[in-house]
Scaffold this active site. Structure first.
Site, short mmCIF file in Angstrom:
data_model
loop_
_atom_site.label_atom_id
_atom_site.label_comp_id
_atom_site.label_asym_id
_atom_site.label_seq_id
_atom_site.Cartn_x
_atom_site.Cartn_y
_atom_site.Cartn_z
N ALA B 13 0.73 -1.33 -0.07
CA ALA B 13 -0.04 -0.08 -0.05
C ALA B 13 0.64 1.17 0.21
O ALA B 13 0.74 2.13 -1.00
CB ALA B 13 -0.89 -0.10 1.06
N CYS B 45 -6.23 -6.51 4.30
CA CYS B 45 -7.19 -6.69 5.05
C CYS B 45 -8.38 -7.53 4.72
O CYS B 45 -9.32 -7.99 5.32
CB CYS B 45 -7.85 -5.17 5.31
SG CYS B 45 -6.68 -3.97 5.80
N ASN B 309 -2.13 4.01 3.15
CA ASN B 309 -2.43 4.85 1.84
C ASN B 309 -2.23 6.25 1.94
O ASN B 309 -1.70 6.80 1.12
CB ASN B 309 -3.87 4.39 1.42
CG ASN B 309 -3.97 3.35 0.72
OD1 ASN B 309 -3.81 3.17 -0.70
ND2 ASN B 309 -4.28 2.11 1.28
N TYR B 430 -32.22 11.32 8.88
CA TYR B 430 -33.33 10.56 9.31
C TYR B 430 -34.14 10.10 8.44
O TYR B 430 -34.82 10.88 7.84
CB TYR B 430 -33.68 11.34 10.61
CG TYR B 430 -35.12 10.73 11.02
CD1 TYR B 430 -35.28 9.27 11.46
CD2 TYR B 430 -36.41 11.42 10.97
CE1 TYR B 430 -36.51 8.72 11.75
CE2 TYR B 430 -37.64 11.01 11.09
CZ TYR B 430 -37.64 9.51 11.49
OH TYR B 430 -38.90 8.97 11.90
N TRP B 438 -33.61 11.02 16.38
CA TRP B 438 -32.24 11.39 16.83
C TRP B 438 -31.30 10.15 16.46
O TRP B 438 -31.50 9.10 16.93
CB TRP B 438 -32.01 11.82 18.55
CG TRP B 438 -32.90 12.83 18.80
CD1 TRP B 438 -34.11 13.03 19.30
CD2 TRP B 438 -32.34 14.34 18.69
NE1 TRP B 438 -34.31 14.35 19.46
CE2 TRP B 438 -33.35 15.04 19.11
CE3 TRP B 438 -31.22 15.00 18.45
CZ2 TRP B 438 -33.15 16.47 19.31
CZ3 TRP B 438 -31.05 16.23 18.50
CH2 TRP B 438 -32.00 16.93 19.09
#
Lengths: 449, 449
Positions: B13, B45, B309, B430, B438
């Site tokens: 990377a 990964c 990276n 939302y 919330w």
């Protein structure tokens, strides 16, 4: 002890959030809430999902019932009571008890107007036909649900390609109905730019929704029994067993206007950052009131549950003697149509252009999760950046699983005044099931570097 | 035209990101990359997911192969070439061609050290038994994959309850194996606080992973054929057909240290914000180098693909004559175990305590999507806030579908120096399929108001 009597007009998000906050701060104060409908504190946003079957019953949409407010919080909530006049001079409201058809005057020391917004319903031939609905109160959602259950309509026509349009199209498809959507605009989702909206159009069409844009509603045709028969546009006649009007909303501000309270943006009630109206001791909150826009620095009218809740909290703090300012909006919004997630915040390119802001806009297509991970799907991110300052002004996202909530990162960056470079610099989370090593919002930001 | 010759040590990377950036900026410059392994630019990964079957082949984990770098970018990538000595004085490196067993000196004008990190492998009886693996290079991932395919082991033991531990436990479960995980610490996931880690423990146990904490690896036992037989801890003997060591990593910095280049945090190569080492014209980037932590304002060693990276990009800009500074890390990380998503950023409560910061920490349990929406599940959010300034210092999230990527909102807020109140004020997205009105990160922030 504060003995000032508070009257609240409207028992949904803004009104009840304020009333509850005031009760917590001032346990002894008299609080009366007049609500003209049958319900308090319900999720209007949940109605399309209740109709579509993702919510088990309408009961679940109700956060708190009037009797709970009365018993647990000693808030005197009176449903089916409509306030028909505000008298600021004598500090009183005229109330009509809708069940007993009687009227009375109720005095107040402080008044909070939280009357919400109503769907726009065009004055048009046969608009009264049965089977034509607009979603507003919980009752209106229940009416649609019951109509579907009883009449089992096969053909749905939705007028308007906004949030309600998207969500009701999904709800009808999930009931295996035939769905047509018309909009007079040249694109779906007016709050997005056309390039992003066209991605939605493509997906909706794939999912068998018949979408007709640039097509204007002219009138309705009804059957001899009075039920809806067809929707007539400037181009065609579309057979319909049910019609949903998703043509936007207007603030319920006439009551305030008649009392001499000033209106502002989009005819919503004018408020300052403390949510005070032009009249002393009168406050307004929620869908009936305007909001300060953080990017344009202008007052706007945005009718959304998040805003109504924040309005209610700020009004509640101020009415109970505190000092809070409404922090402002970015017009952040999110929805989905089947698997496609859609979100936006801040300025669209169109809005930036209209405002005369010198901007740059760039769109990227990336993937989420990582390209090699099963189920990886396209995600499209558009950013609008101020050409001088390089600050991020707005963002739009269209994509699949987990795509749209990334708008929160952009909304946070806009609020904090971050530049595109600063967004690239953010230490965002990466693992293959979620994204590539550069999150798509950062890939978009890198386009400006 | 810049004729300075660049040598890069390490072709993953950081090294290849830098080399590619320099090539774009300086088309004529000579760039040689020495990589001791067989592959370049692969996603380490992604290996647990390749082993678990969520990635179709190891080929897909490779972003770009050596021959592509050579042909398309004219970067002279030489795999199976190990740099065994750096000579800063004479500006040259000694290189061993691993296939031909010959050594040679290669001169450079600029040198980038991007040697990565290696898994910690304890010096312990029978550590050489076949079937004991640590994930490092792509080859090591392929070795595990092939071992599983050929030997069809039934019993897996994982040593270490960190990211690799979580991800390999999932991979083995997806292959219907019996999975035991041991860790000497009193909790899983050392980068989280114990209260949050205990939620993971509960879920892993429900999913039939046998987890033994406070249990120390002592040695291994092997079969007469040389293959792993069991893992012996200070408390028990656990039969094993395969063992994964997930005991953390250490920076590959010995090569640099031997050349007199200074080491810093956690024995990683010391670098300034421009990623320059203590020696002129020598740079270091990626898992072998340290990083500046935005909250503690100290150098730390964080071996993550996102950081590598960004390091590579910054080093590349500077080596090609530009001027960039590494923006710093928050230690943001994310993973999942089956359906459970886990993320963290900034300071944990434990770290805040160790640093002597005056903090407040609060944890909330909410739901996502909205409580009434089908599939609504618990989400736990912990925030750590500076007691004096009320600025957000850190966050941790444990929850289901869509929970963990919300850490990006917290990471952005920390980077921008937002207070808990400013997080409450954010205009986040939302709609019922995503959250309540919330967002859970705001519900957590409200606890501090």
């Amino acid at each position: 002890m504060n003995t000032r009597k508070l009257v609240v007009i409207g028992g949904d998000a803004a009104g009840m959030t304020a009333a509850s906050k005031i009760r917590r701060e001032q346990p002894e104060r008299e609080i009366i809430v007049f609500e003209r409908g049958n319900h308090t504190s319900y999720s209007a946003c949940g109605m399309p999902y209740y109709i579509g079957g993702q919510v088990e019953s309408e009961e679940q949409l109700i956060a708190r019932k009037p009797e709970v407010f009365r018993k647990k919080q000693h808030i005197d909530v009176r449903i089916r009571h409509e306030v028909i006049e505000i008298d600021p001079k004598n500090k009183r409201v005229k109330v009509r008890n809708l069940d007993e058809e009687k009227e009375f005057w109720e005095p107040w020391d402080d008044l909070l107007i939280a009357t919400g917004a109503s769907p726009i319903v065009p004055n048009m031939e046969n608009i009264e036909a049965s089977g034509i609905f607009a979603l507003s109160t919980l009752q209106s959602g229940m009416d649609v649900f019951n109509f579907l259950k009883e009449k089992k309509p096969a053909k749905a026509v939705i007028v308007g390609g906004g949030y309600i349009g998207m969500e009701m199209a999904e709800a009808f498809l999930s009931r295996s109905m035939d769905v047509t959507l018309i909009d007079m605009a040249p694109q779906l989702m007016a709050t997005l730019d056309k390039d992003m909206a066209d991605l939605i159009l493509e997906y909706m069409t794939e999912q068998q929704v018949k979408v007709f844009l640039k097509e204007k509603l002219v009138k309705f045709e009804k059957n001899s029994g009075g039920s809806i028969k067809s929707v007539i546009t400037d181009k065609q006649t579309i057979p319909a067993d049910i019609v949903i009007l998703g043509m936007g909303v207007k603030p319920n501000a006439e009551l305030a206007a008649r009392a001499g309270i000033k209106l502002g943006a989009s005819d919503a009630i004018q408020v300052n950052k403390r949510l005070e109206t032009s009249e002393p001791h009168i406050w307004a909150a929620g869908d009936c009131a305007e909001s300060f826009h953080l990017v344009t620095q202008k007052q706007v009218h945005i009718a959304l549950g998040t805003v109504a809740n924040k309005h209610g909290l700020v009004a509640g703090i101020n009415i109970s003697g505190g000092n809070a300012e409404f922090p402002g909006v970015l017009g952040t919004a999110i929805t989905k149509f089947k698997e496609l997630e859609i979100s936006r915040t801040g300025l669209s390119e169109k809005e930036a252009k209209e405002l005369g802001v010198e901007y740059e806009a760039k769109t990227i297509t990336s993937v989420s999760p990582a390209g090699y991970y099963i189920g990886s799907e396209k995600i499209h991110v558009k950013l609008v950046v101020n050409k001088q300052t390089q600050r991020i002004l707005g963002g739009q996202i269209v994509g699949f699983k987990g795509a749209a909530k990334r708008i929160d990162t952009i909304a946070t960056a806009i609020s904090a005044g971050l530049t595109a470079q600063q967004m690239v610099d953010l230490d965002l989370a990466y693992a293959p099931p979620f994204s590539g090593v550069w999150d798509p919002v950062q890939i978009a930001a890198r386009k400006f570097i």
